[in-house]
Design an enzyme around this catalytic site. Structure first.
Site, PDB file in Angstrom:
ATOM      1  N   HIS A 142       0.841  -1.205   0.000  1.00 16.29           N
ATOM      2  CA  HIS A 142       0.000   0.000   0.000  1.00 16.29           C
ATOM      3  C   HIS A 142       0.873   1.252   0.000  1.00 16.29           C
ATOM      4  O   HIS A 142       1.875   1.306   0.689  1.00 16.29           O
ATOM      5  CB  HIS A 142      -0.897   0.026   1.234  1.00 16.29           C
ATOM      6  CG  HIS A 142      -2.044  -0.938   1.156  1.00 16.29           C
ATOM      7  ND1 HIS A 142      -3.097  -0.918   2.038  1.00 16.29           N
ATOM      8  CD2 HIS A 142      -2.310  -1.947   0.288  1.00 16.29           C
ATOM      9  CE1 HIS A 142      -3.970  -1.876   1.714  1.00 16.29           C
ATOM     10  NE2 HIS A 142      -3.496  -2.521   0.665  1.00 16.29           N
ATOM     11  N   TYR A 176      -8.676   4.855   8.664  1.00 18.52           N
ATOM     12  CA  TYR A 176      -8.728   5.144  10.097  1.00 18.52           C
ATOM     13  C   TYR A 176      -9.763   6.252  10.275  1.00 18.52           C
ATOM     14  O   TYR A 176      -9.567   7.359   9.772  1.00 18.52           O
ATOM     15  CB  TYR A 176      -7.370   5.640  10.607  1.00 18.52           C
ATOM     16  CG  TYR A 176      -6.303   4.568  10.696  1.00 18.52           C
ATOM     17  CD1 TYR A 176      -5.592   4.153   9.577  1.00 18.52           C
ATOM     18  CD2 TYR A 176      -5.988   3.982  11.922  1.00 18.52           C
ATOM     19  CE1 TYR A 176      -4.603   3.187   9.669  1.00 18.52           C
ATOM     20  CE2 TYR A 176      -5.001   3.010  12.029  1.00 18.52           C
ATOM     21  CZ  TYR A 176      -4.317   2.613  10.900  1.00 18.52           C
ATOM     22  OH  TYR A 176      -3.344   1.646  11.003  1.00 18.52           O
ATOM     23  N   PRO A 178      -2.811  -0.795  19.555  1.00 20.68           N
ATOM     24  CA  PRO A 178      -2.605  -1.193  18.161  1.00 20.68           C
ATOM     25  C   PRO A 178      -2.828  -0.108  17.095  1.00 20.68           C
ATOM     26  O   PRO A 178      -2.552  -0.346  15.925  1.00 20.68           O
ATOM     27  CB  PRO A 178      -3.626  -2.328  17.974  1.00 20.68           C
ATOM     28  CG  PRO A 178      -4.670  -2.081  19.001  1.00 20.68           C
ATOM     29  CD  PRO A 178      -3.986  -1.435  20.156  1.00 20.68           C
ATOM     30  N   LYS A 199       2.093  -0.972  15.251  1.00 19.32           N
ATOM     31  CA  LYS A 199       3.520  -1.038  15.571  1.00 19.32           C
ATOM     32  C   LYS A 199       3.969  -2.321  16.261  1.00 19.32           C
ATOM     33  O   LYS A 199       5.159  -2.655  16.225  1.00 19.32           O
ATOM     34  CB  LYS A 199       3.898   0.131  16.507  1.00 19.32           C
ATOM     35  CG  LYS A 199       3.933   1.453  15.826  1.00 19.32           C
ATOM     36  CD  LYS A 199       5.144   1.574  14.940  1.00 19.32           C
ATOM     37  CE  LYS A 199       4.829   2.475  13.781  1.00 19.32           C
ATOM     38  NZ  LYS A 199       5.591   2.256  12.598  1.00 19.32           N
ATOM     39  N   TYR A 213       4.756   5.985  10.800  1.00 22.39           N
ATOM     40  CA  TYR A 213       3.913   4.826  10.444  1.00 22.39           C
ATOM     41  C   TYR A 213       4.693   3.858   9.566  1.00 22.39           C
ATOM     42  O   TYR A 213       4.633   2.650   9.742  1.00 22.39           O
ATOM     43  CB  TYR A 213       2.656   5.314   9.715  1.00 22.39           C
ATOM     44  CG  TYR A 213       1.570   4.267   9.565  1.00 22.39           C
ATOM     45  CD1 TYR A 213       0.463   4.254  10.420  1.00 22.39           C
ATOM     46  CD2 TYR A 213       1.632   3.290   8.570  1.00 22.39           C
ATOM     47  CE1 TYR A 213      -0.534   3.301  10.290  1.00 22.39           C
ATOM     48  CE2 TYR A 213       0.639   2.326   8.433  1.00 22.39           C
ATOM     49  CZ  TYR A 213      -0.440   2.346   9.293  1.00 22.39           C
ATOM     50  OH  TYR A 213      -1.429   1.401   9.159  1.00 22.39           O
TER      51      TYR A 213
HETATM   52  P1  FAD Z   1       3.856 -12.860  21.050  1.00 24.93           P
HETATM   53  O1  FAD Z   1       3.400 -12.911  19.656  1.00 24.93           O
HETATM   54  O2  FAD Z   1       2.869 -12.580  22.115  1.00 24.93           O
HETATM   55  O3  FAD Z   1       4.593 -14.221  21.350  1.00 24.93           O
HETATM   56  C1  FAD Z   1       4.946 -14.603  22.663  1.00 24.93           C
HETATM   57  C2  FAD Z   1       4.913 -16.104  22.749  1.00 24.93           C
HETATM   58  O4  FAD Z   1       5.370 -16.520  24.028  1.00 24.93           O
HETATM   59  C3  FAD Z   1       3.484 -16.642  22.611  1.00 24.93           C
HETATM   60  O5  FAD Z   1       3.434 -17.596  21.582  1.00 24.93           O
HETATM   61  C4  FAD Z   1       3.181 -17.208  23.982  1.00 24.93           C
HETATM   62  O6  FAD Z   1       2.308 -18.310  23.919  1.00 24.93           O
HETATM   63  C5  FAD Z   1       4.559 -17.588  24.451  1.00 24.93           C
HETATM   64  N1  FAD Z   1       4.651 -17.726  25.918  1.00 24.93           N
HETATM   65  C6  FAD Z   1       3.973 -17.026  26.865  1.00 24.93           C
HETATM   66  N2  FAD Z   1       4.263 -17.484  28.078  1.00 24.93           N
HETATM   67  C7  FAD Z   1       5.153 -18.487  27.926  1.00 24.93           C
HETATM   68  C8  FAD Z   1       5.813 -19.355  28.823  1.00 24.93           C
HETATM   69  N3  FAD Z   1       5.579 -19.284  30.151  1.00 24.93           N
HETATM   70  N4  FAD Z   1       6.656 -20.295  28.321  1.00 24.93           N
HETATM   71  C9  FAD Z   1       6.867 -20.383  26.990  1.00 24.93           C
HETATM   72  N5  FAD Z   1       6.249 -19.587  26.091  1.00 24.93           N
HETATM   73  C10 FAD Z   1       5.405 -18.643  26.536  1.00 24.93           C
HETATM   74  N6  FAD Z   1      -0.294  -5.486  16.831  1.00 24.93           N
HETATM   75  C11 FAD Z   1      -0.561  -4.745  15.792  1.00 24.93           C
HETATM   76  O7  FAD Z   1       0.337  -4.042  15.321  1.00 24.93           O
HETATM   77  N7  FAD Z   1      -1.832  -4.763  15.219  1.00 24.93           N
HETATM   78  C12 FAD Z   1      -2.817  -5.553  15.715  1.00 24.93           C
HETATM   79  O8  FAD Z   1      -3.919  -5.579  15.195  1.00 24.93           O
HETATM   80  C13 FAD Z   1      -2.569  -6.343  16.813  1.00 24.93           C
HETATM   81  N8  FAD Z   1      -3.517  -7.141  17.335  1.00 24.93           N
HETATM   82  C14 FAD Z   1      -3.227  -7.869  18.448  1.00 24.93           C
HETATM   83  C15 FAD Z   1      -4.196  -8.670  19.045  1.00 24.93           C
HETATM   84  C16 FAD Z   1      -3.916  -9.385  20.199  1.00 24.93           C
HETATM   85  C17 FAD Z   1      -5.017 -10.234  20.838  1.00 24.93           C
HETATM   86  C18 FAD Z   1      -2.627  -9.308  20.790  1.00 24.93           C
HETATM   87  C19 FAD Z   1      -2.315 -10.070  22.073  1.00 24.93           C
HETATM   88  C20 FAD Z   1      -1.666  -8.532  20.179  1.00 24.93           C
HETATM   89  C21 FAD Z   1      -1.954  -7.814  19.022  1.00 24.93           C
HETATM   90  N9  FAD Z   1      -0.984  -7.015  18.411  1.00 24.93           N
HETATM   91  C22 FAD Z   1      -1.262  -6.271  17.347  1.00 24.93           C
HETATM   92  C23 FAD Z   1       0.362  -6.970  18.879  1.00 24.93           C
HETATM   93  C24 FAD Z   1       1.268  -7.917  18.099  1.00 24.93           C
HETATM   94  O9  FAD Z   1       0.558  -9.049  17.702  1.00 24.93           O
HETATM   95  C25 FAD Z   1       2.410  -8.243  19.008  1.00 24.93           C
HETATM   96  O10 FAD Z   1       3.119  -7.031  19.231  1.00 24.93           O
HETATM   97  C26 FAD Z   1       3.356  -9.330  18.478  1.00 24.93           C
HETATM   98  O11 FAD Z   1       2.706 -10.567  18.474  1.00 24.93           O
HETATM   99  C27 FAD Z   1       4.598  -9.388  19.337  1.00 24.93           C
HETATM  100  O12 FAD Z   1       5.321 -10.542  19.056  1.00 24.93           O
HETATM  101  P2  FAD Z   1       6.123 -11.293  20.192  1.00 24.93           P
HETATM  102  O13 FAD Z   1       6.778 -12.443  19.531  1.00 24.93           O
HETATM  103  O14 FAD Z   1       6.937 -10.321  20.961  1.00 24.93           O
HETATM  104  O15 FAD Z   1       5.010 -11.764  21.233  1.00 24.93           O
HETATM  105  C1  DHB Z   2      -4.485  -3.824  11.540  1.00 26.93           C
HETATM  106  C2  DHB Z   2      -4.295  -3.610  12.884  1.00 26.93           C
HETATM  107  C3  DHB Z   2      -3.892  -2.379  13.331  1.00 26.93           C
HETATM  108  O1  DHB Z   2      -3.707  -2.167  14.632  1.00 26.93           O
HETATM  109  C4  DHB Z   2      -3.676  -1.331  12.460  1.00 26.93           C
HETATM  110  O2  DHB Z   2      -3.311  -0.125  12.935  1.00 26.93           O
HETATM  111  C5  DHB Z   2      -3.858  -1.548  11.117  1.00 26.93           C
HETATM  112  C6  DHB Z   2      -4.249  -2.800  10.667  1.00 26.93           C
HETATM  113  C7  DHB Z   2      -4.920  -5.154  11.061  1.00 26.93           C
HETATM  114  O3  DHB Z   2      -5.086  -6.048  11.891  1.00 26.93           O
HETATM  115  O4  DHB Z   2      -5.111  -5.312   9.857  1.00 26.93           O
END
Ligand code: FAD
Ligand code: DHB
Length: 394
Positions: free
Chosen positions: A72, A201, A294, A298, A387
């Site tokens: 995009h 948005y 969210p 980021k 962004y």
């Molecule tokens: P995570 O993806 O959370 O991975 C952490 C992993 O550690 C998980 O698989 C978990 O199961 C594992 N874990 C936890 N505890 C333990 C343990 N005790 N032992 C072993 N493993 C463990 N960001 C956006 O930018 N846009 C969005 O729309 C958006 N939607 C989201 C929706 C939800 C419900 C959540 C929770 C987050 C969302 N985020 C979003 C944020 C984004 O998904 C996260 O910033 C991203 O997943 C970070 O990656 P990570 O690997 O640091 O953590």
């Molecule tokens: C999506 C999530 C976000 O938080 C955002 O700012 C833009 C897109 C998504 O899940 O597609």
């Protein structure tokens, strides 16, 4: 078991770190509480910054992303009677790519399979030990019920916001900041072609709405809802009505096309930062160290940026005995973390409205800010750079 790097968590941060380390000859073992199916199907982020796409491509993870990701040029910002496009390519020469976190997770999983990466899914009781010694280790019970001990040179907490790593840093050695926002997002996935070419948005007196997408036939939407909302409180019809009202901008010729809703969930909105991101032989990366609301898309990008910095630092430490980059990791990573924390807070507070008890003064400030970022080149560039444009290592 013994490895060089014990990685807790097989989310994007943990798996990408193991991938980057292996490319430089450093071995790791990953432990994860959830099943592989669960990790690969949980619906989360959808927007990749250009630096994230470039990094994934450079390390051999870009084939499906290039074929299926949707590049995009920018986003739309809207409020009643106005829909304005910000063109990031014109403003800063960078794009964003729509590619779901589920797909990034699957690409990483396949690449780790091909490399024979040891990953223990379905573990319980993960605990971190002796982090301030030369010989840290992690214990857990594996999926077969066997107690395991994993010795390592360093431990990396990539275990998100609910894992044990961040609390394994003694209280006296850590500082945290947090904010809970007085609203949540109701997120849905729908089997319907997007009603827009790029993300919208939308500021609306009834609350924020976001029109995103996953492909040419799957759309993703979010609605601002009160924090105590249960997803079941909203019928499909109510969701489509609210989306149509908040995303409609009052001009003829634009309509939201509804379709079957395939997933519905509520996300709380928080900011959280813990620093430093290193304590002796423990390093934190991704959501384990910081959470952003969210609105600025980021969270996933920040997790990728952390491990892009951490992997070469660990390679320098473990292969060349050079402690310099590992020593600089926390301070360097936190510069970007705080920039993204500010940007996510700023986007969130600019776009979410107070609903029934709204402060009319605040609403006028928000609308003024929206007009400024869409009409002033300096304002638009600032938003675009945050962004889409932060380089890795910012
Ligand atoms: P995570 O993806 O959370 O991975 C952490 C992993 O550690 C998980 O698989 C978990 O199961 C594992 N874990 C936890 N505890 C333990 C343990 N005790 N032992 C072993 N493993 C463990 N960001 C956006 O930018 N846009 C969005 O729309 C958006 N939607 C989201 C929706 C939800 C419900 C959540 C929770 C987050 C969302 N985020 C979003 C944020 C984004 O998904 C996260 O910033 C991203 O997943 C970070 O990656 P990570 O690997 O640091 O953590
Ligand atoms: C999506 C999530 C976000 O938080 C955002 O700012 C833009 C897109 C998504 O899940 O597609």
């Amino acid at each position: 078991m013994r490895t060089q790097v014990a990685i807790i968590g097989a989310g994007p941060a943990g798996l990408l770190l193991s991938h980057l380390l292996e490319a430089e000859g450093v071995d790791s073992v990953v432990v994860e509480t959830r099943s592989r199916d669960y990790v690969e199907s949980r619906i989360r982020a959808g927007i990749l910054e250009q630096s994230t796409v470039d990094l994934l491509t450079d390390v051999g993870l870009g084939a499906r992303l290039a074929a299926e990701g949707d590049r995009h040029r920018g986003i739309y910002l809207q409020w009643p009677h106005e829909r304005q496009h910000l063109d990031f390519v014109d403003l800063i020469g960078r794009t964003v790519t729509v590619y779901g976190q589920t797909e990034v997770q699957k690409d990483l999983g396949r690449a780790r399979d091909a490399a024979g990466q040891p990953i223990h899914y379905g573990v319980t009781g993960t605990a971190l030990h002796d982090l301030d010694s030369e010989h840290p280790y992690v214990t857990f019970t594996d999926a077969e019920g066997t107690q395991q001990r994993l010795d390592a040179d360093v431990v990396v907490g990539c275990d998100g916001s609910f894992g044990p790593s961040r609390a394994a840093v003694p209280e006296a050695a850590r500082q945290t900041w947090q904010r809970a926002y007085p609203y949540s997002w109701l997120g849905i996935l729908a089997d319907v072609a997007p009603s827009t070419d790029e993300l919208i948005y939308a500021w609306h007196p009834n609350g924020f709405a976001l029109h995103s997408m996953r492909s040419s036939s799957v759309s993703r939407f979010y609605l601002q809802v009160p924090p105590e909302t249960d997803a079941g409180m909203w019928s499909d019809g109510q969701i489509w009505d609210a989306l149509a009202e908040r995303l409609g901008h009052g001009e003829a010729g634009w309509q939201l096309t509804p379709g079957p809703i395939t997933a519905k969930s509520v996300l709380p909105m928080h900011s959280f930062v813990q620093q430093p991101m290193r304590y002796c032989r423990l390093f934190l990366a991704g959501d384990a160290a910081h959470i952003v609301p969210p609105t600025g898309a980021k969270g996933l990008n920040l997790a990728v940026a952390d491990v892009a910095l951490l992997a070469p630092a660990l390679v320098a430490l473990l292969r060349r005995g050079d402690p310099g980059p590992a020593g600089a990791y926390s301070a360097t990573a936190l510069r970007r973390v705080w920039r993204c924390t500010h940007f996510s807070w700023w986007m969130t507070t600019m776009l979410h409205t107070g609903g029934a008890g709204a402060d009319p003064f605040e609403a006028q400030l928000q609308l003024s800010q929206l007009r400024w970022v869409t009409s002033s080149e300096a304002g638009a560039r600032g938003l675009a750079e945050n962004y889409a444009g932060l380089p890795i290592g910012f």
